[in-house]
Design a protein around this motif. Sequence first.
Motif, short mmCIF file in Angstrom:
data_model
loop_
_atom_site.label_atom_id
_atom_site.label_comp_id
_atom_site.label_asym_id
_atom_site.label_seq_id
_atom_site.Cartn_x
_atom_site.Cartn_y
_atom_site.Cartn_z
N SER A 1 0.84 -1.33 0.07
CA SER A 1 -0.10 -0.13 0.00
C SER A 1 0.87 1.29 -0.05
N ASN A 2 0.28 2.46 -0.61
CA ASN A 2 0.84 3.64 -0.30
C ASN A 2 -0.26 4.58 -0.07
N TYR A 3 0.16 5.33 0.83
CA TYR A 3 -0.82 6.42 1.47
C TYR A 3 -0.47 7.85 0.71
N PRO A 4 -0.84 8.33 -0.17
CA PRO A 4 -0.26 9.70 -0.75
C PRO A 4 -0.98 10.61 0.19
N PRO A 5 -0.47 11.67 -0.06
CA PRO A 5 -0.64 13.26 0.50
C PRO A 5 -2.25 13.19 0.39
N CYS A 6 -2.79 13.40 1.32
CA CYS A 6 -4.55 13.88 1.22
C CYS A 6 -4.81 15.14 1.74
N PRO A 7 -5.68 15.94 0.79
CA PRO A 7 -6.15 17.13 1.12
C PRO A 7 -7.15 17.30 2.20
N LYS A 8 -7.89 16.20 2.61
CA LYS A 8 -9.09 16.28 3.62
C LYS A 8 -8.87 14.97 4.41
N PRO A 9 -7.68 15.05 5.30
CA PRO A 9 -7.45 13.55 6.01
C PRO A 9 -8.58 13.56 7.38
N ASP A 10 -9.35 14.85 7.71
CA ASP A 10 -10.38 14.71 8.45
C ASP A 10 -11.65 14.03 8.03
N LEU A 11 -11.73 14.11 6.68
CA LEU A 11 -12.95 13.53 5.88
C LEU A 11 -12.78 12.19 5.37
N ILE A 12 -11.59 11.97 5.03
CA ILE A 12 -11.10 10.38 4.33
C ILE A 12 -10.08 9.82 4.85
N LYS A 13 -10.58 8.40 5.39
CA LYS A 13 -9.63 7.81 6.17
C LYS A 13 -8.45 7.30 5.14
N GLY A 14 -6.95 7.06 5.58
CA GLY A 14 -6.08 6.26 4.78
C GLY A 14 -7.12 4.95 4.55
N LEU A 15 -6.95 4.40 5.98
CA LEU A 15 -7.79 2.78 5.78
C LEU A 15 -8.72 3.02 6.86
N ARG A 16 -9.96 2.68 6.92
CA ARG A 16 -11.03 2.78 7.83
C ARG A 16 -10.57 1.59 9.13
N ALA A 17 -11.28 1.93 10.28
CA ALA A 17 -10.97 0.90 11.36
C ALA A 17 -11.48 -0.43 11.04
N HIS A 18 -10.67 -1.60 11.39
CA HIS A 18 -11.04 -2.85 11.17
C HIS A 18 -10.01 -3.56 12.07
N THR A 19 -10.34 -4.81 12.51
CA THR A 19 -9.41 -5.92 12.89
C THR A 19 -9.11 -6.70 11.57
N ASP A 20 -8.11 -7.33 11.72
CA ASP A 20 -7.70 -8.28 10.74
C ASP A 20 -8.07 -9.52 10.88
N ALA A 21 -8.46 -10.21 9.53
CA ALA A 21 -9.61 -11.52 9.71
C ALA A 21 -8.52 -12.70 10.19
N GLY A 22 -7.19 -12.61 9.80
CA GLY A 22 -6.43 -13.70 9.55
C GLY A 22 -5.53 -14.13 11.03
N GLY A 23 -4.36 -14.66 10.71
CA GLY A 23 -3.65 -15.27 11.87
C GLY A 23 -2.43 -14.17 12.53
N ILE A 24 -1.53 -13.98 11.91
CA ILE A 24 -0.34 -13.02 12.46
C ILE A 24 -0.22 -12.21 11.16
N ILE A 25 0.11 -10.92 11.63
CA ILE A 25 0.42 -10.03 10.56
C ILE A 25 1.44 -9.48 10.76
N LEU A 26 2.29 -9.26 9.78
CA LEU A 26 3.94 -8.48 9.65
C LEU A 26 3.78 -7.51 8.91
N LEU A 27 4.16 -6.21 9.40
CA LEU A 27 4.01 -4.92 8.84
C LEU A 27 5.37 -4.37 8.71
#
Length: 319
Positions: A160-186
Amino acid sequence: METFPVVNMEMLNTEKRAATLDKIKDACENWGFFEVVNHGISHDLLDTVERFTKEHYKKCMEQRFKEMVASKGLEAVQTEIEDLDWESTFFLKHLPVSNISEVPDLEDDYRKIMKEFADKLEKLAEQLLDVLCENLGLEQGYLKKAFYGSKGPTFGTKVSNYPPCPKPDLIKGLRAHTDAGGIILLFQDDKVSGLQLLKDGKWIDVPPMRHSIVINLGDQLEVITNGKYKSVEHRVIAQTDGNRMSLASFYNPGSDAVIYPAPELLEKEEKEKKLIYPKFVFEDYMKLYAGLKFQAKEPRFEAMKAVETTVNLGPVATV
């Protein structure tokens, strides 16, 4: 304020092993997230992955993202956007079968380096699963077996790339969630922040650290541990400056793996405590998750409980 847990993996091979295991245990029980350093993946490899990923975005994806923004009129939005994320992504599958050779637009050197990166992350994921087994009092290899299914685990990377956003208060980079799977390495950008997790009702920044790997637990580990470890809600806040790079690699159960609380953990709990979490086939959970990703996880678990009696569930296949 509590400090975000950072674990030096090298300490597992020293007299500080017990303290390091305790730190990981606390992170799993109280955060759902921790960050690892000295994890065995070379800094050179990480730097090369970052360079290729950023170059690929500039060359192949930036213009497409700008066109998408223009076509949806996102620069001028006045109200919060609920159904879209401010991110540019592509997916790589590693296991059970790799698709790296088929993904369009990737340079050969980038394909090669991502394959090497995935191999290292797979080893790190399995090492961490065994550390979790040790902390939980499960036999070594239990979690890997639980994930195995008939063809081994599913493993893939969301780039993923999250480019500069003019309205970060109105558009999330990625909305809140839990991950469905096992173990995640970021592997995340060390200069542009944005990742946050929800802890005790507050959003806390996951600190960008050079050459670290952020670990978080998915819904399946919550089920297997019967809620001892929990998957935690997280999100990405878009930024007005800088392009944030994020490579999230998901080490998940195989599609036909049967997931259920570890019997050994249930035996240790008080007799009157009822089984909280359901038994299901991972693929069925993923089908449900696909439409409910940005909603609370609890109704997903309840829905799987409702179907578990009707599903023919065989024993867990082992390696």
